[in-house]
Design a protein around this motif. Structure first.
Motif, short mmCIF file in Angstrom:
data_model
loop_
_atom_site.label_atom_id
_atom_site.label_comp_id
_atom_site.label_asym_id
_atom_site.label_seq_id
_atom_site.Cartn_x
_atom_site.Cartn_y
_atom_site.Cartn_z
N ILE A 196 0.83 -1.20 0.00
CA ILE A 196 0.00 0.00 0.00
C ILE A 196 0.87 1.25 0.00
CG2 ILE A 196 -1.65 1.33 1.38
CD1 ILE A 196 -2.90 -1.32 2.23
N LYS A 197 1.98 1.22 0.73
CA LYS A 197 2.90 2.36 0.73
C LYS A 197 3.44 2.62 -0.67
CE LYS A 197 7.08 4.08 3.00
NZ LYS A 197 8.14 3.78 4.03
N ASN A 198 3.76 1.54 -1.40
CA ASN A 198 4.24 1.69 -2.77
C ASN A 198 3.15 2.25 -3.69
OD1 ASN A 198 6.82 0.72 -2.21
ND2 ASN A 198 6.27 -1.40 -2.64
N ILE A 199 1.91 1.82 -3.47
CA ILE A 199 0.79 2.32 -4.26
C ILE A 199 0.63 3.82 -4.05
CG2 ILE A 199 -1.73 2.26 -4.49
CD1 ILE A 199 -1.55 -0.76 -3.79
N GLU A 204 1.04 9.09 -6.07
CA GLU A 204 1.25 10.42 -5.48
C GLU A 204 0.04 10.85 -4.65
OE1 GLU A 204 2.23 13.04 -8.67
OE2 GLU A 204 4.15 12.08 -9.08
N VAL A 205 -0.39 9.97 -3.74
CA VAL A 205 -1.52 10.25 -2.86
C VAL A 205 -1.12 9.93 -1.43
CG1 VAL A 205 -3.21 9.77 -4.68
CG2 VAL A 205 -2.48 7.91 -3.16
N ASN A 206 -2.02 10.28 -0.50
CA ASN A 206 -1.70 10.09 0.92
C ASN A 206 -2.76 9.31 1.70
OD1 ASN A 206 0.78 11.74 0.97
ND2 ASN A 206 -0.63 13.42 0.50
N THR A 207 -3.91 9.05 1.10
CA THR A 207 -4.98 8.35 1.80
C THR A 207 -5.60 7.28 0.93
OG1 THR A 207 -6.77 9.80 1.06
CG2 THR A 207 -5.54 10.50 3.02
N GLU A 210 -8.02 8.88 -1.66
CA GLU A 210 -7.33 9.49 -2.79
C GLU A 210 -6.77 8.43 -3.72
OE1 GLU A 210 -4.42 12.18 -1.31
OE2 GLU A 210 -5.86 13.76 -0.86
N ALA A 211 -6.27 7.32 -3.17
CA ALA A 211 -5.72 6.25 -3.99
C ALA A 211 -6.82 5.65 -4.88
CB ALA A 211 -5.11 5.16 -3.11
N VAL A 212 -7.98 5.42 -4.30
CA VAL A 212 -9.09 4.86 -5.07
C VAL A 212 -9.55 5.85 -6.14
CG1 VAL A 212 -11.49 4.09 -4.96
CG2 VAL A 212 -9.86 3.35 -3.21
N PHE A 213 -9.67 7.13 -5.75
CA PHE A 213 -10.08 8.16 -6.70
C PHE A 213 -9.13 8.21 -7.89
CE2 PHE A 213 -9.55 12.48 -8.33
CZ PHE A 213 -10.84 12.80 -8.69
N GLU A 214 -7.82 8.26 -7.62
CA GLU A 214 -6.83 8.37 -8.68
C GLU A 214 -6.82 7.11 -9.54
OE1 GLU A 214 -4.08 10.52 -10.87
OE2 GLU A 214 -5.35 11.15 -9.20
N ALA A 215 -6.98 5.95 -8.91
CA ALA A 215 -6.97 4.69 -9.66
C ALA A 215 -8.16 4.60 -10.62
CB ALA A 215 -6.99 3.50 -8.70
#
Length: 223
Positions: A196-199, A204-207, A210-215
């Motif tokens: 998850i840290k690598n993702i 370039e997200v922090n939560t 945000e990761a789901v949104f960007e993906a």
């Protein structure tokens, strides 16, 4: 706190139908003595409060059980032009982002922000800033520039994540725990945080939100 100080507090209305989320946000804001906080679980309760009380800051979800938070944002912006408005939502779709800002929202943060971050965001709003999470800011820039994503761009972005990382990201999007993700993929639970840290770093997200949104925006996963 004396009566004059109480009167000087900043009136905040939090509108959120998810009770645990609403309680967490309200408790965080009530811990800061400059805020006077009221809460509503739906549009009807919000409208009832607003019919008799001015509001300086509105924090609202977009999907409410009896209607759209977009309508509430528009109404508050019309009735209280000087109000500061922030959307708190787990939504990451393009229409919600643009519609909320077009209707008058000053800021947009994803729902999994830490309580301390919510407090600082409201303070930033009152100070005249427009805090928006990094992933949403990037989308707005792309949208305003008319930059659609080509298949080649999507393929390039997809290559940034390994197949294992995409599988883990899908599990995050579905709300699975680390243990659930590990069991499903047949890996050690202890390795999931590292993935998850690598993702986060690659996107370039922090939560999680945000990761789901960007993906989703990059076409890496579909919900």
């Amino acid at each position: 706190m004396n009566e004059g100080t109480v009167r000087d507090r900043i009136q905040v209305l939090v509108v959120e139908d998810d009770a645990p989320v609403r309680w967490r946000v309200c408790d965080a804001l009530r811990g800061a003595e400059e805020f006077a906080v009221e809460e509503a679980a739906n549009l009807a309760e919000a409208r009832q409060f607003l019919s008799a009380n001015p509001v300086r800051v509105l924090l609202s979800d977009l999907r409410l059980p009896d209607g759209s938070g977009i309508d509430l944002i528009r109404a508050v912006r019309q009735k209280y032009p000087e109000a500061e408005i922030m959307v708190i939502s787990i939504l990451g779709d393009e229409e919600s982002v643009i519609a909320a800002i077009t209707a008058g929202a000053n800021g947009y943060l994803l729902k999994d922000a830490f309580p301390a971050d919510v407090v600082e965001t409201v303070r930033d709003l009152v100070a005249g800033h427009s805090p928006i999470s990094a992933s949403i800011a990037r989308f707005i820039v792309r949208h305003s520039q008319g930059a659609g994503r080509s298949q080649a761009t999507t393929a390039l972005n997809t290559a940034k994540l390994t197949p294992r990382e995409i599988d883990i990201l899908w599990g995050i999007a579905k709300g699975f725990s680390y243990s659930d993700i590990a069991d499903h993929l047949g890996i050690s639970r202890q390795t999931v945080p590292g993935h998850i840290k690598n993702i986060y770093r690659k996107l370039e997200v922090n939560t999680r939100g945000e990761a789901v949104f960007e993906a989703v925006q990059q076409g890496l996963i579909k919900l």
